[in-house]
Design a protein around this motif. Structure first.
Motif, mmCIF file in Angstrom:
data_model
loop_
_atom_site.group_PDB
_atom_site.id
_atom_site.type_symbol
_atom_site.label_atom_id
_atom_site.label_comp_id
_atom_site.label_asym_id
_atom_site.label_seq_id
_atom_site.Cartn_x
_atom_site.Cartn_y
_atom_site.Cartn_z
ATOM 1 N N ARG A 176 40.638 6.633 13.882
ATOM 2 C CA ARG A 176 40.896 7.610 13.010
ATOM 3 C C ARG A 176 40.614 8.983 13.887
ATOM 4 O O ARG A 176 39.507 8.966 14.231
ATOM 5 C CB ARG A 176 40.066 7.228 11.613
ATOM 6 N N ASP A 177 41.138 9.942 12.914
ATOM 7 C CA ASP A 177 40.110 11.085 13.536
ATOM 8 C C ASP A 177 38.714 11.658 12.406
ATOM 9 O O ASP A 177 37.825 12.148 12.970
ATOM 10 C CB ASP A 177 41.078 12.170 12.411
ATOM 11 N N PHE A 178 38.899 11.209 11.013
ATOM 12 C CA PHE A 178 37.436 11.448 10.685
ATOM 13 C C PHE A 178 36.704 9.774 9.912
ATOM 14 O O PHE A 178 37.562 9.105 9.702
ATOM 15 C CB PHE A 178 37.551 12.570 9.323
ATOM 16 N N THR A 179 35.689 10.323 9.471
ATOM 17 C CA THR A 179 34.795 8.346 8.896
ATOM 18 C C THR A 179 35.862 8.571 7.518
ATOM 19 O O THR A 179 35.436 7.748 7.053
ATOM 20 C CB THR A 179 33.496 8.795 8.892
ATOM 21 N N THR A 202 30.401 14.522 3.216
ATOM 22 C CA THR A 202 30.197 15.311 4.519
ATOM 23 C C THR A 202 31.778 14.703 5.589
ATOM 24 O O THR A 202 31.829 13.923 5.252
ATOM 25 C CB THR A 202 29.124 15.194 5.122
ATOM 26 N N LEU A 203 32.140 15.363 6.257
ATOM 27 C CA LEU A 203 33.128 15.527 6.864
ATOM 28 C C LEU A 203 32.668 15.237 7.940
ATOM 29 O O LEU A 203 32.717 16.503 8.948
ATOM 30 C CB LEU A 203 34.388 16.563 6.561
ATOM 31 N N ARG A 204 32.847 14.212 9.006
ATOM 32 C CA ARG A 204 32.672 14.277 10.201
ATOM 33 C C ARG A 204 33.792 13.533 11.197
ATOM 34 O O ARG A 204 34.306 12.602 10.527
ATOM 35 C CB ARG A 204 31.633 13.349 10.213
ATOM 36 N N LEU A 205 33.965 14.127 12.811
ATOM 37 C CA LEU A 205 35.277 13.329 13.847
ATOM 38 C C LEU A 205 34.440 12.006 13.778
ATOM 39 O O LEU A 205 32.982 11.988 14.299
ATOM 40 C CB LEU A 205 35.197 14.052 14.755
ATOM 41 N N ILE A 206 35.091 10.947 13.389
ATOM 42 C CA ILE A 206 34.947 9.643 14.925
ATOM 43 C C ILE A 206 34.761 10.061 16.239
ATOM 44 O O ILE A 206 35.539 10.246 17.088
ATOM 45 C CB ILE A 206 36.103 8.681 14.722
ATOM 46 N N GLY A 207 33.826 9.714 17.022
ATOM 47 C CA GLY A 207 33.881 10.600 18.525
ATOM 48 C C GLY A 207 33.338 11.413 18.847
ATOM 49 O O GLY A 207 32.630 12.202 17.969
ATOM 50 N N ARG A 246 43.942 20.420 10.036
ATOM 51 C CA ARG A 246 43.187 19.514 9.124
ATOM 52 C C ARG A 246 41.711 19.356 8.583
ATOM 53 O O ARG A 246 41.172 18.966 7.738
ATOM 54 C CB ARG A 246 43.060 17.414 9.839
ATOM 55 N N ALA A 247 40.800 19.575 8.906
ATOM 56 C CA ALA A 247 39.609 19.734 8.930
ATOM 57 C C ALA A 247 39.101 21.121 8.316
ATOM 58 O O ALA A 247 38.680 20.482 7.113
ATOM 59 C CB ALA A 247 38.312 19.684 10.228
ATOM 60 N N ASP A 258 30.482 18.809 8.922
ATOM 61 C CA ASP A 258 29.040 18.143 10.114
ATOM 62 C C ASP A 258 28.983 19.412 10.612
ATOM 63 O O ASP A 258 30.449 19.852 11.707
ATOM 64 C CB ASP A 258 29.582 17.098 10.723
ATOM 65 N N PRO A 259 28.013 19.868 11.144
ATOM 66 C CA PRO A 259 28.074 21.069 12.306
ATOM 67 C C PRO A 259 28.375 20.335 13.457
ATOM 68 O O PRO A 259 29.110 21.103 14.222
ATOM 69 C CB PRO A 259 25.932 21.407 12.411
ATOM 70 N N ALA A 260 28.261 18.875 14.270
ATOM 71 C CA ALA A 260 28.980 18.625 15.519
ATOM 72 C C ALA A 260 30.199 19.066 15.466
ATOM 73 O O ALA A 260 30.497 19.130 16.450
ATOM 74 C CB ALA A 260 28.232 17.405 16.253
#
Length: 460
Positions: free
Chosen positions: A146-149, A176-181, A196-197, A209-211
């Protein structure tokens, strides 16, 4: 051999199981079509879960637009199980199941692909972009894919529990919008994840999310690798989801306008770019209002707006070279469309309407006599009128013409005739006659043609 390699094998996650009593999602919130598919799979002995955005939306109080299902059944097995189902897609095989007018998308759990996978099932570009992936696995592997948590929750129809593999509930609660991985790897696998983000950020009002945000500007050029037809669909999702203004802000903040609309991005960097930004912001607010009121916004109008900054500059350039206005507009529009479709493939049925909207910007000022009545019969009149109002709102042209057309549409036939007879014939190419510093109209002078001595041909 593919140059790109994953350097590590991710550890499979374990889920946090949240029983029905501890979460608010109820079957009454799930569509009849989705329940039909979930129970059909479950009764046939397969695992069946709701997944992704529908659960995220239910938890944030947003009515889901669609429901996606995942299962351990293969696409061919799903297709055999439901009447009217069909397998679609080559890059990712899915099944569309129709039930009483609703389409439910069903996917099989996907595995974590690596270089040992069959080239017929998995294909990566040299930069690591996933071009094809139909390797199936477990729910744990699927969660990592999956793309985001916030999209990695699973609702189990067997016991109505939620499976949380990526601390999804926490990120939803923290908005919070955070990528998985690892973000750079995930963006290489599919550069569309960058836009998409921005879309999810605008739609949900979440913070990136900053990262997750940090690599976007540097990696934005990877979007050039995405098929132009796919980017067309993604641009529609960006701007026709009811949050166009916030989306525009997000794209500009992360330098994503350049890979999607390069001519527009270039135009907005010049000295007149402030007018273009005001115009685009006005158009995005109008788009959001119309969608909130359940009014349509066509892709043709959207792209006519998005590409206008480039069109009007090329139009002016052609005029300065002595080209007649109609020809200048045709050349400007043609040049912009041809260059844009290399990046975002706008179908001809929309690009032809865009060009009509732009052409009518020349005709709307010329409304004397019978012209006004004839223009109102044009099938694109209303779109061109709305477009004109946006240009006035942005300060690109002086106010007045839009109000005249508003009054004309509301008037009775006799008053319309009187209004048209009082109109003076405009001078010059009335895309907009610019004003001088004192607010007076500046008259365009056509270059005088010199007649050759003796009145003969100028040809050598």
């Amino acid at each position: 051999m593919r140059p790109f390699r994953r350097t590590t094998t991710p550890t499979l996650p374990t889920s946090t199981l949240i029983p029905r009593a501890d979460h608010p999602i109820s079957r009454k919130d799930i569509s009849r079509g989705a329940l039909h598919v979930l129970y059909g799979l479950h009764e046939a002995g397969y695992d069946a879960f709701l997944v992704g955005g529908c659960l995220r939306d239910l938890l944030t109080g947003v009515p889901p637009k669609d429901f996606d299902v995942v299962t351990n059944a293969r696409p061919e097995e799903v297709e055999r199980l439901f009447r009217g189902a069909r397998v679609i897609g080559r890059r990712f095989k899915l099944v569309h199941v129709r039930h009483r007018g609703e389409i439910i998308e069903v996917a099989t759990f996907r595995a974590l692909s690596d270089d040992r996978d069959d080239e017929r099932l998995v294909k990566l570009s040299k930069d690591g972009q996933i071009l094809r992936d139909n390797v199936y696995g477990s729910i744990e592997e699927d969660a990592l894919r999956r793309d985001f948590t916030v999209n990695a929750l699973y609702y189990d129809i067997a016991d109505f529990s939620l499976h949380d593999f990526a601390d999804s509930l926490h990120d939803i609660e923290q908005r919070t919008l955070r990528l998985i991985g690892e973000p750079e790897q995930r963006y290489r696998e599919d550069p569309v994840r960058m836009i998409r983000a921005i879309r999810f950020q605008a739609k949900l009002g979440f913070e990136l999310d900053p990262a997750t945000a940090a690599p976007i500007t540097a990696m934005a050029p990877l979007l050039a690798q995405v098929p132009a037809a796919r980017l067309f669909e993604e641009v529609l999702k960006l701007f026709l989801s009811g949050h166009a203004l916030a989306t525009l802000d997000g794209l500009r903040a992360h330098d994503l306008l350049e890979p999607l609309l390069p001519l527009t991005a270039t135009a907005m960097r010049d000295k007149d770019g402030g007018v273009d930004l005001t115009f685009l912001e006005a158009a995005m607010r109008n788009t959001d209002r119309r969608l909130a009121d359940d009014k349509p916004v066509t892709p043709a109008f959207l792209f006519a707006v998005l590409l206008w900054p480039a069109v009007r500059r090329r139009f002016q350039r052609a005029l300065d070279q002595g080209m007649p206005p109609v020809q200048a507009m045709s050349k400007a529009a043609g040049d912009v469309v041809v260059q844009q479709v290399n990046r975002v493939a706008i179908p001809r049925r929309f690009s032809s309407v865009m060009r009509e909207i732009w052409d009518l910007q020349l005709r709307l000022p010329r409304r004397q006599g019978q012209r006004a009545a004839q223009l109102m019969e044009h099938p694109r009149f209303r779109a061109a009128y709305d477009f004109l109002l946006l240009r006035e709102e942005a300060g690109e042209i002086a106010p007045g013409l839009g109000q005249w057309w508003t009054d004309y549409q509301d008037a009775d036939p006799e008053t319309r005739d009187e209004m048209a007879q009082q109109v003076r014939r405009p001078r010059g190419p009335e895309l907009a006659e610019p004003e001088t510093d004192d607010g007076q109209r500046r008259r365009r002078r056509r270059p005088r043609r010199r007649r050759p001595a003796g009145g003969g041909s100028t040809d050598a």
